[in-house]
Enzyme design. Structure first.
Site, PDB file in Angstrom:
ATOM      1  N   GLU A 177       5.115   8.340  -7.456  1.00 14.64           N
ATOM      2  CA  GLU A 177       5.839   7.433  -8.360  1.00 14.64           C
ATOM      3  C   GLU A 177       5.019   7.128  -9.616  1.00 14.64           C
ATOM      4  OE1 GLU A 177       4.607   6.987  -5.433  1.00 14.64           O
ATOM      5  OE2 GLU A 177       4.017   4.914  -4.998  1.00 14.64           O
ATOM      6  N   CYS A 282      -9.760  15.900  -5.356  1.00 15.30           N
ATOM      7  CA  CYS A 282     -10.195  15.873  -3.959  1.00 15.30           C
ATOM      8  C   CYS A 282     -11.373  16.833  -3.752  1.00 15.30           C
ATOM      9  CB  CYS A 282      -9.041  16.236  -3.041  1.00 15.30           C
ATOM     10  SG  CYS A 282      -8.457  17.895  -3.352  1.00 15.30           S
TER      11      CYS A 282
HETATM   12  P1  NAD Z   1      -1.567   8.269  -1.790  1.00 19.72           P
HETATM   13  O1  NAD Z   1      -1.882   8.555  -0.375  1.00 19.72           O
HETATM   14  O2  NAD Z   1      -1.615   6.821  -2.231  1.00 19.72           O
HETATM   15  O3  NAD Z   1      -0.077   8.758  -2.144  1.00 19.72           O
HETATM   16  C1  NAD Z   1       0.334  10.058  -1.838  1.00 19.72           C
HETATM   17  C2  NAD Z   1       1.844  10.056  -1.632  1.00 19.72           C
HETATM   18  O4  NAD Z   1       2.156   9.213  -0.523  1.00 19.72           O
HETATM   19  C3  NAD Z   1       2.618   9.525  -2.823  1.00 19.72           C
HETATM   20  O5  NAD Z   1       3.749  10.323  -3.035  1.00 19.72           O
HETATM   21  C4  NAD Z   1       2.981   8.097  -2.414  1.00 19.72           C
HETATM   22  O6  NAD Z   1       4.196   7.674  -2.967  1.00 19.72           O
HETATM   23  C5  NAD Z   1       3.064   8.172  -0.910  1.00 19.72           C
HETATM   24  N1  NAD Z   1       2.631   6.931  -0.233  1.00 19.72           N
HETATM   25  C6  NAD Z   1       1.700   6.034  -0.664  1.00 19.72           C
HETATM   26  N2  NAD Z   1       1.529   5.061   0.256  1.00 19.72           N
HETATM   27  C7  NAD Z   1       2.355   5.352   1.285  1.00 19.72           C
HETATM   28  C8  NAD Z   1       2.615   4.736   2.545  1.00 19.72           C
HETATM   29  N3  NAD Z   1       2.006   3.618   2.904  1.00 19.72           N
HETATM   30  N4  NAD Z   1       3.495   5.331   3.365  1.00 19.72           N
HETATM   31  C9  NAD Z   1       4.126   6.462   3.011  1.00 19.72           C
HETATM   32  N5  NAD Z   1       3.923   7.087   1.824  1.00 19.72           N
HETATM   33  C10 NAD Z   1       3.050   6.536   0.977  1.00 19.72           C
HETATM   34  O7  NAD Z   1      -2.492   9.176  -2.687  1.00 19.72           O
HETATM   35  P2  NAD Z   1      -2.671   9.166  -4.261  1.00 19.72           P
HETATM   36  O8  NAD Z   1      -3.375   7.908  -4.646  1.00 19.72           O
HETATM   37  O9  NAD Z   1      -1.392   9.495  -4.926  1.00 19.72           O
HETATM   38  O10 NAD Z   1      -3.635  10.434  -4.453  1.00 19.72           O
HETATM   39  C11 NAD Z   1      -5.027  10.358  -4.332  1.00 19.72           C
HETATM   40  C12 NAD Z   1      -5.488  10.789  -2.965  1.00 19.72           C
HETATM   41  O11 NAD Z   1      -5.013  12.099  -2.681  1.00 19.72           O
HETATM   42  C13 NAD Z   1      -7.010  10.881  -2.856  1.00 19.72           C
HETATM   43  O12 NAD Z   1      -7.405  10.344  -1.637  1.00 19.72           O
HETATM   44  C14 NAD Z   1      -7.285  12.363  -2.913  1.00 19.72           C
HETATM   45  O13 NAD Z   1      -8.486  12.780  -2.294  1.00 19.72           O
HETATM   46  C15 NAD Z   1      -6.100  12.897  -2.193  1.00 19.72           C
HETATM   47  N6  NAD Z   1      -5.878  14.295  -2.480  1.00 19.72           N
HETATM   48  C16 NAD Z   1      -6.240  15.189  -1.525  1.00 19.72           C
HETATM   49  C17 NAD Z   1      -6.107  16.545  -1.743  1.00 19.72           C
HETATM   50  C18 NAD Z   1      -6.536  17.530  -0.707  1.00 19.72           C
HETATM   51  O14 NAD Z   1      -6.341  18.715  -0.926  1.00 19.72           O
HETATM   52  N7  NAD Z   1      -7.100  17.140   0.408  1.00 19.72           N
HETATM   53  C19 NAD Z   1      -5.576  16.988  -2.959  1.00 19.72           C
HETATM   54  C20 NAD Z   1      -5.194  16.057  -3.917  1.00 19.72           C
HETATM   55  C21 NAD Z   1      -5.351  14.697  -3.655  1.00 19.72           C
END
Ligand code: NAD
Length: 485
Positions: A177, A282
């Protein structure tokens, strides 16, 4: 507001969500309002699922060589629109324009891999008994979903969509979002490339829509990329509903620097790894372990960090909450006795006072118990620990719960091999600060950085996005009946 309100993309059309609830989309660069994004409901997801069901009957039966033609055209469209796509990524995410260009180039490379899938999914055939043949085929799963984070608005959607679709599935994607705009452009390009309506849909939203995806009986598989906390929630919920799930989580990547490392090259790589995309990768270096005396290299890392200028070659972090959290980590480390060699707190970029910037930060004399050593900071910060031996460095790396990446900087091949063997991470670099495996190799970490089997890209993704059909065939009626008949 610069852009029209964001809409869902269902059955090949942009449509309003069924709810009134929206969130603002704000550019981290200057704090300007870009758009609003709808928080969709189950009704919107159901509409996307219904259109995907219809589309799947034809798409799944379209020969793969025909399906990948769409992705040859999509790749060309990504190339043709690269500048505009990169500008949008930069605007909504805050990364620099050149980083955004690199992100689109990576999206192109991922698509290029998808176009090669016909060469990789040929299945097997063998005469297993006289006149009896066994054959395997990779069959699409059906309707699948992809839930993505904010840090790569184009690349992470393209980790999943070209492969999943080329393999015959229909996909519903739930963008972050915080950065919902780029995905809409991808949908337009896919349509222009000739993707049939309903094969790819976008349903925007937050927790409610993620939960609805995990619960929906018609969705066969869920891929998730985001924080470990949410990856665990999604993995548990999707698999408890008997879905296939691959959930990639957060990271705390360790770089081990040995005294024989080439100083300038090492310093440049460390500084670039920790600060690229404002540390919101990440695969970013977040902790460094200096083995023995590496003071001369640390001095150079500080020199390199000082060349990184917020608003010029360093982008903004995603929002004010993130900036505050990162600065809090730095302050806490300082209070606990670490030394801040380069301090990125209280950064303001002239003319972009409402932008959310954190300058590059180098923290020395960090100890493994400090939160900057243990937790994912997701900002342009490197926390340096010191050990006397490689085994002590490995013990620190192994003790961290994540396992996305680890790197070593050394000129000693035997030592590099030892670290490859003993580091507890899925992706290892030797004299490489960001060891992302390029296609056709697959991307995926270990431990708390990934839940589920296999990797998200490359050849490994074939197993995730398909199921194997095994057929046993006998056409010679005169053959004797045996235990297999
Ligand atoms: P996030 O976990 O907050 O959000 C990811 C997705 O989950 C979003 O679409 C969000 O709307 C949804 N979401 C958020 N909270 C939720 C909940 N409580 N229940 C269900 N859905 C929910 O992550 P972010 O802040 O958007 O991204 C950063 C994170 O992603 C970092 O921890 C980073 O390391 C990780 N990341 C990991 C990789 C990998 O390959 N391992 C790659 C890119 C990013």
């Amino acid at each position: 507001m610069k852009y029209q309100p964001v809409q869902n993309f269902i059955n090949g059309q942009f449509v309003n969500a069924s709810t009134q609830r929206t969130m603002d989309v704000v550019s981290p660069i200057d704090g300007n309002l870009l758009s609003t994004v709808p928080m969709s409901s189950n009704n919107d997801l159901n509409a996307a699922v219904e259109s995907a069901k219809t589309a799947f009957t034809t798409w799944s039966r379209t020969p793969i060589k025909e399906r990948v033609q769409v992705f040859f055209r999509y790749k060309t469209l990504l190339e043709k629109n690269l500048k505009e796509l990169a500008e949008l990524v930069s605007e909504e995410n805050g990364k620099t324009y050149s980083e955004a260009v690199a992100e689109i180039e990576k999206s192109i490379e991922l698509t290029e891999f998808a176009t090669s899938l016909p060469q990789l999914v040929t299945g097997e055939l063998l005469e297993v008994s006289r006149g009896i043949e066994c054959r395997t085929e990779h069959v699409p799963l059906g309707i699948v979903a992809s839930i993505v984070p904010f840090n790569f608005p184009s690349m992470v959607p393209n980790w999943t969509l070209p492969n999943a679709l080329a393999l015959g599935n229909c996909m519903i994607i739930k963008p972050s979002e915080k950065v919902p705009l780029s995905c809409g452009r991808l949908a337009e390009l896919l349509k222009e490339a000739g993707l049939p309506d309903g094969v790819f849909s976008i349903v925007h939203g937050d927790v409610e829509i993620v939960e609805a995806i995990c619960d929906h009986p018609a969705i066969q598989a869920v891929s998730f990329v985001g924080s470990t906390k949410v990856a665990k929630i999604v993995y548990q919920r999707a698999t408890s509903n008997y879905k296939r799930c691959l959930a990639l989580g957060g990271a705390k990547n360790h770089l081990m620097v040995l005294p024989d490392a080439i100083p300038t090259m090492t310093a440049q790589n460390v500084a670039a790894s920790m600060s690229g995309c404002a540390g919101q990768r990440c695969m970013a270096a977040s902790a460094m372990v200096g083995v023995g005396n590496v003071d001369h290299i640390i001095d150079k890392i500080c020199d390199e960090a000082r060349k990184i200028i917020p608003g010029q070659n360093l982008g903004a972090v995603i929002n004010k909450a993130s900036k505050d959290k990162i600065e809090q980590y730095i302050t806490e480390a300082e209070q606990q006795g670490a030394k801040i060699l380069v301090d990125g707190r209280n950064t303001v970029v002239a003319g972009k006072e409402n932008g959310t910037y954190v300058g590059p930060t180098v923290i020395d004399f960090v100890t493994p118990e400090m939160s900057v050593a243990r937790e994912e900071i997701f900002g342009p910060v490197i926390s340096i620990m010191r050990t006397n031996t490689v085994d002590e460095a490995l013990a620190i790396e192994n003790a961290n719960p994540y396992g996305n990446a680890a790197s070593v900087f050394t000129q000693n091949g035997g030592m590099a091999r030892y670290i490859i063997d003993h580091a507890s991470a899925g992706m290892i670099g030797v004299n490489v600060g960001v060891p992302v495996p390029r296609e056709p190799f697959s991307f995926g970490g270990w431990n708390d950085s990934k839940f589920g089997v296999g990797d998200i890209t490359g050849k490994s993704s074939i197993e995730f996005w398909t199921k194997l059909k095994k057929s046993t065939v006998k056409w010679n009626p005169e053959a004797g009946v045996n235990w297999m008949s």
